[in-house]
Design a protein around this motif. Structure first.
Motif, PDB file in Angstrom:
ATOM      1  N   ALA A  54      74.971  67.846  19.560  1.00  0.00           N
ATOM      2  CA  ALA A  54      76.347  68.321  19.737  1.00  0.00           C
ATOM      3  C   ALA A  54      77.103  68.293  18.414  1.00  0.00           C
ATOM      4  O   ALA A  54      77.816  69.242  18.063  1.00  0.00           O
ATOM      5  N   ALA A  55      76.952  67.217  17.650  1.00  0.00           N
ATOM      6  CA  ALA A  55      77.625  67.120  16.356  1.00  0.00           C
ATOM      7  C   ALA A  55      77.119  68.196  15.396  1.00  0.00           C
ATOM      8  O   ALA A  55      77.909  68.827  14.677  1.00  0.00           O
ATOM      9  N   LEU A  56      75.810  68.428  15.381  1.00  0.00           N
ATOM     10  CA  LEU A  56      75.250  69.450  14.500  1.00  0.00           C
ATOM     11  C   LEU A  56      75.774  70.838  14.860  1.00  0.00           C
ATOM     12  O   LEU A  56      76.030  71.664  13.969  1.00  0.00           O
ATOM     13  N   ALA A  57      75.935  71.115  16.149  1.00  0.00           N
ATOM     14  CA  ALA A  57      76.479  72.407  16.568  1.00  0.00           C
ATOM     15  C   ALA A  57      77.856  72.632  15.962  1.00  0.00           C
ATOM     16  O   ALA A  57      78.172  73.721  15.465  1.00  0.00           O
ATOM     17  N   HIS A  58      78.691  71.608  15.975  1.00  0.00           N
ATOM     18  CA  HIS A  58      80.048  71.740  15.438  1.00  0.00           C
ATOM     19  C   HIS A  58      80.047  71.800  13.916  1.00  0.00           C
ATOM     20  O   HIS A  58      80.877  72.510  13.324  1.00  0.00           O
ATOM     21  N   ILE A  59      79.149  71.077  13.272  1.00  0.00           N
ATOM     22  CA  ILE A  59      79.037  71.166  11.808  1.00  0.00           C
ATOM     23  C   ILE A  59      78.718  72.598  11.392  1.00  0.00           C
ATOM     24  O   ILE A  59      79.364  73.184  10.513  1.00  0.00           O
ATOM     25  N   HIS A  60      77.701  73.186  12.036  1.00  0.00           N
ATOM     26  CA  HIS A  60      77.312  74.555  11.691  1.00  0.00           C
ATOM     27  C   HIS A  60      78.406  75.555  12.056  1.00  0.00           C
ATOM     28  O   HIS A  60      78.635  76.522  11.319  1.00  0.00           O
ATOM     29  N   ALA A  61      79.078  75.327  13.174  1.00  0.00           N
ATOM     30  CA  ALA A  61      80.146  76.250  13.584  1.00  0.00           C
ATOM     31  C   ALA A  61      81.255  76.295  12.542  1.00  0.00           C
ATOM     32  O   ALA A  61      81.759  77.369  12.186  1.00  0.00           O
ATOM     33  N   ILE A  62      81.640  75.134  12.034  1.00  0.00           N
ATOM     34  CA  ILE A  62      82.709  75.071  11.025  1.00  0.00           C
ATOM     35  C   ILE A  62      82.273  75.777   9.745  1.00  0.00           C
ATOM     36  O   ILE A  62      83.023  76.586   9.169  1.00  0.00           O
ATOM     37  N   ILE A  63      81.062  75.504   9.284  1.00  0.00           N
ATOM     38  CA  ILE A  63      80.589  76.106   8.042  1.00  0.00           C
ATOM     39  C   ILE A  63      80.433  77.622   8.191  1.00  0.00           C
ATOM     40  O   ILE A  63      80.816  78.391   7.291  1.00  0.00           O
ATOM     41  N   LEU A  64      79.896  78.061   9.320  1.00  0.00           N
ATOM     42  CA  LEU A  64      79.704  79.500   9.507  1.00  0.00           C
ATOM     43  C   LEU A  64      81.030  80.236   9.623  1.00  0.00           C
ATOM     44  O   LEU A  64      81.206  81.311   9.045  1.00  0.00           O
ATOM     45  N   TRP A 329      76.172  68.211   2.088  1.00  0.00           N
ATOM     46  CA  TRP A 329      76.204  69.533   2.714  1.00  0.00           C
ATOM     47  C   TRP A 329      76.597  70.652   1.762  1.00  0.00           C
ATOM     48  O   TRP A 329      76.199  71.816   1.972  1.00  0.00           O
ATOM     49  N   THR A 330      77.342  70.350   0.700  1.00  0.00           N
ATOM     50  CA  THR A 330      77.683  71.417  -0.242  1.00  0.00           C
ATOM     51  C   THR A 330      76.459  71.908  -1.007  1.00  0.00           C
ATOM     52  O   THR A 330      76.476  73.010  -1.567  1.00  0.00           O
ATOM     53  N   SER A 331      75.387  71.110  -1.025  1.00  0.00           N
ATOM     54  CA  SER A 331      74.151  71.540  -1.677  1.00  0.00           C
ATOM     55  C   SER A 331      73.412  72.581  -0.832  1.00  0.00           C
ATOM     56  O   SER A 331      72.468  73.217  -1.320  1.00  0.00           O
ATOM     57  N   TRP A 332      73.826  72.747   0.406  1.00  0.00           N
ATOM     58  CA  TRP A 332      73.181  73.721   1.297  1.00  0.00           C
ATOM     59  C   TRP A 332      73.730  75.136   1.135  1.00  0.00           C
ATOM     60  O   TRP A 332      73.092  76.088   1.590  1.00  0.00           O
ATOM     61  N   VAL A 333      74.922  75.277   0.560  1.00  0.00           N
ATOM     62  CA  VAL A 333      75.640  76.550   0.603  1.00  0.00           C
ATOM     63  C   VAL A 333      76.081  76.980  -0.789  1.00  0.00           C
ATOM     64  O   VAL A 333      76.193  76.149  -1.703  1.00  0.00           O
ATOM     65  N   PRO A 334      76.362  78.273  -0.968  1.00  0.00           N
ATOM     66  CA  PRO A 334      76.942  78.724  -2.241  1.00  0.00           C
ATOM     67  C   PRO A 334      78.301  78.066  -2.485  1.00  0.00           C
ATOM     68  O   PRO A 334      78.976  77.638  -1.541  1.00  0.00           O
ATOM     69  N   GLN A 335      78.708  78.040  -3.743  1.00  0.00           N
ATOM     70  CA  GLN A 335      79.941  77.346  -4.110  1.00  0.00           C
ATOM     71  C   GLN A 335      81.166  77.912  -3.400  1.00  0.00           C
ATOM     72  O   GLN A 335      82.040  77.164  -2.956  1.00  0.00           O
ATOM     73  N   ASP A 336      81.235  79.237  -3.266  1.00  0.00           N
ATOM     74  CA  ASP A 336      82.425  79.811  -2.637  1.00  0.00           C
ATOM     75  C   ASP A 336      82.514  79.451  -1.160  1.00  0.00           C
ATOM     76  O   ASP A 336      83.601  79.241  -0.619  1.00  0.00           O
ATOM     77  N   VAL A 337      81.365  79.330  -0.512  1.00  0.00           N
ATOM     78  CA  VAL A 337      81.349  78.900   0.893  1.00  0.00           C
ATOM     79  C   VAL A 337      81.854  77.466   0.996  1.00  0.00           C
ATOM     80  O   VAL A 337      82.691  77.137   1.838  1.00  0.00           O
ATOM     81  N   ALA A 338      81.347  76.602   0.122  1.00  0.00           N
ATOM     82  CA  ALA A 338      81.776  75.200   0.131  1.00  0.00           C
ATOM     83  C   ALA A 338      83.275  75.084  -0.088  1.00  0.00           C
ATOM     84  O   ALA A 338      83.959  74.304   0.597  1.00  0.00           O
ATOM     85  N   GLU A 339      83.804  75.861  -1.028  1.00  0.00           N
ATOM     86  CA  GLU A 339      85.234  75.783  -1.324  1.00  0.00           C
ATOM     87  C   GLU A 339      86.084  76.191  -0.132  1.00  0.00           C
ATOM     88  O   GLU A 339      87.120  75.577   0.151  1.00  0.00           O
ATOM     89  N   ARG A 340      85.665  77.223   0.576  1.00  0.00           N
ATOM     90  CA  ARG A 340      86.442  77.662   1.746  1.00  0.00           C
ATOM     91  C   ARG A 340      86.393  76.629   2.870  1.00  0.00           C
ATOM     92  O   ARG A 340      87.377  76.405   3.569  1.00  0.00           O
ATOM     93  N   VAL A 341      85.237  76.000   3.063  1.00  0.00           N
ATOM     94  CA  VAL A 341      85.136  74.962   4.093  1.00  0.00           C
ATOM     95  C   VAL A 341      86.018  73.773   3.725  1.00  0.00           C
ATOM     96  O   VAL A 341      86.782  73.269   4.551  1.00  0.00           O
ATOM     97  N   LEU A 342      85.912  73.340   2.491  1.00  0.00           N
ATOM     98  CA  LEU A 342      86.684  72.171   2.039  1.00  0.00           C
ATOM     99  C   LEU A 342      88.189  72.411   2.156  1.00  0.00           C
ATOM    100  O   LEU A 342      88.937  71.499   2.518  1.00  0.00           O
ATOM    101  N   SER A 343      88.627  73.616   1.874  1.00  0.00           N
ATOM    102  CA  SER A 343      90.061  73.904   1.925  1.00  0.00           C
ATOM    103  C   SER A 343      90.603  73.875   3.347  1.00  0.00           C
ATOM    104  O   SER A 343      91.806  73.706   3.547  1.00  0.00           O
ATOM    105  N   GLY A 344      89.721  74.017   4.314  1.00  0.00           N
ATOM    106  CA  GLY A 344      90.171  74.045   5.710  1.00  0.00           C
ATOM    107  C   GLY A 344      89.991  72.748   6.461  1.00  0.00           C
ATOM    108  O   GLY A 344      90.319  72.668   7.645  1.00  0.00           O
ATOM    109  N   LEU A 345      89.447  71.709   5.799  1.00  0.00           N
ATOM    110  CA  LEU A 345      89.236  70.443   6.491  1.00  0.00           C
ATOM    111  C   LEU A 345      90.568  69.741   6.743  1.00  0.00           C
ATOM    112  O   LEU A 345      91.484  69.806   5.927  1.00  0.00           O
ATOM    113  N   ASP A 346      90.624  69.026   7.879  1.00  0.00           N
ATOM    114  CA  ASP A 346      91.847  68.293   8.229  1.00  0.00           C
ATOM    115  C   ASP A 346      92.079  67.157   7.235  1.00  0.00           C
ATOM    116  O   ASP A 346      91.143  66.525   6.765  1.00  0.00           O
TER     117      ASP A 346
END
Length: 346
Positions: A54-64, A329-346
């Motif tokens: 369940a946790a992994l589903a939400h991790i991937h949902a947020i990143i995608l 997890w930022t090592s899994w994705v391109p830098q621009d993807v990581a930046e967009r995810v990080l900017s949206g975290l609570d």
């Protein structure tokens, strides 16, 4: 915001399914320009009924959604109905932690037929199942490295209700592991060697017994499995049960098998990142990310500790993982993807 649906393919019949590899090298390289999802379809992600999946589903949902800009929907899932729906209809698109041992043959056929793909291992070092003791007990008794060695010392693990006997905490009633643990108890002739087999009554009661023993630094011999918050929180040592004998294990867990119980270790069940075949075809960058996104037993158990200690649901546990494990997890994705995810975290 990604959507959450009430369920999937409830009426689909049982299909049994198995693993082949879709490796990172089989997915096209990530583009250097701004990364996009690659598909206009909604990527529905199965949220299984156990905490790690369940946790992994939400991790991937947020990143995608936030990182790749995908349209994402979380749907309820479980091993058999989820895999059956993926094989029959190509939906859900993603099963972040699919245990394929229960669906081996059908899953293998689905890969061969080009209906589904295996993007990588969800749990990179395999699932864990076996008998455990606290590390502080082993440190005080260095010889206790195997089940056989522990069985020789029932005096070190006294039954609270009969201190003349040792106690083995078994699996909750009705679970397959109750059969396997009971069979090993009989195969090791533990009753004659001074042991009682104790049924905890429920998973919660087993957890409470383990937590109480560790809190008081008391000895305990118990069955458990991973990844779980219990193995993430408490320093337990898995005992050597010898090699895995699948024929023996199969018989031990089959109530119709007439052979006497035998000694065998518990096999490690594959847990993979499974996807509908259209996902890597239409969204190769997403598939490449998912192929990198495996976690070890210890890493998953650690993320589950937060959920258990804070009474947090899967979504909050996922948010905490993304906040506290950025280097991973930022090592899994391109830098621009990581930046967009990080900017949206609570």
């Amino acid at each position: 915001m990604f959507m959450k649906s009430g369920g999937i393919a409830a009426a689909i019949g049982v299909v049994t399914v198995a693993a082949a590899a879709f490796t990172l090298s089989s997915a096209p390289a990530l583009a250097q320009e701004e990364t996009s999802c690659g598909t206009g379809r909604t990527i529905d992600i199965a949220e299984m009924t156990w905490p790690s999946a369940a946790a992994l589903a939400h991790i991937h949902a947020i990143i995608l959604e936030r990182g790749f800009g995908c349209s994402v929907e979380i749907v309820a899932g479980d091993t058999v109905p989820t895999s059956a729906s993926m094989l029959a209809r190509g939906t859900p698109a993603l099963a972040p932690e699919l245990w394929t041992s229960a669906i081996e043959e059908a899953w293998k056929r689905g890969i061969a037929d080009g209906v589904v793909v295996q993007l990588g291992d969800a749990i990179t070092d395999g699932t864990v199942e076996g008998w455990f003791i606290p590390r502080y007990v082993q440190e005080a008794n260095p010889g206790l490295t195997s089940a056989e060695a522990v069985i020789e010392r029932p005096d070190l693990f006294p039954d609270p209700e009969d201190s003349s006997k040792g106690r083995l905490y078994s699996c909750p009633p009705g679970w397959v592991c109750e059969l396997s643990t009971s069979a090993l108890y009989e195969a090791f002739d533990m009753e004659a060697r001074g042991w009682n087999l104790f049924s905890p009554g429920s998973g919660g009661a087993l957890d409470a017994s383990i937590a109480r023993a560790f809190t008081r630094e008391e000895p305990i011999l118990f069955y458990y499995w991973g990844p779980t918050s219990i193995l993430g929180k408490y320093d337990a040592v898995q005992l050597d049960l010898g090699p895995v004998d699948m024929e023996t294990y199969t018989c031990n867990t089959d109530t119709d098998c007439t052979n006497p119980p035998g000694v065998t270790a518990y096999p490690s069940s594959p847990a993979v990142i499974g996807a509908a075949a259209w996902l890597p075809q239409e969204a190769p960058g997403v598939a490449a990310y998912l192929a990198r996104a495996g976690l070890t037993n210890a890493q998953i158990s650690s993320l589950l500790v937060y959920g258990e200690e804070n009474k947090a649901g899967a979504a909050e546990t996922a948010q905490n993982f993304l906040r506290t494990e950025k280097e991973l997890w930022t090592s899994w994705v391109p830098q621009d993807v990581a930046e967009r995810v990080l900017s949206g975290l609570d």
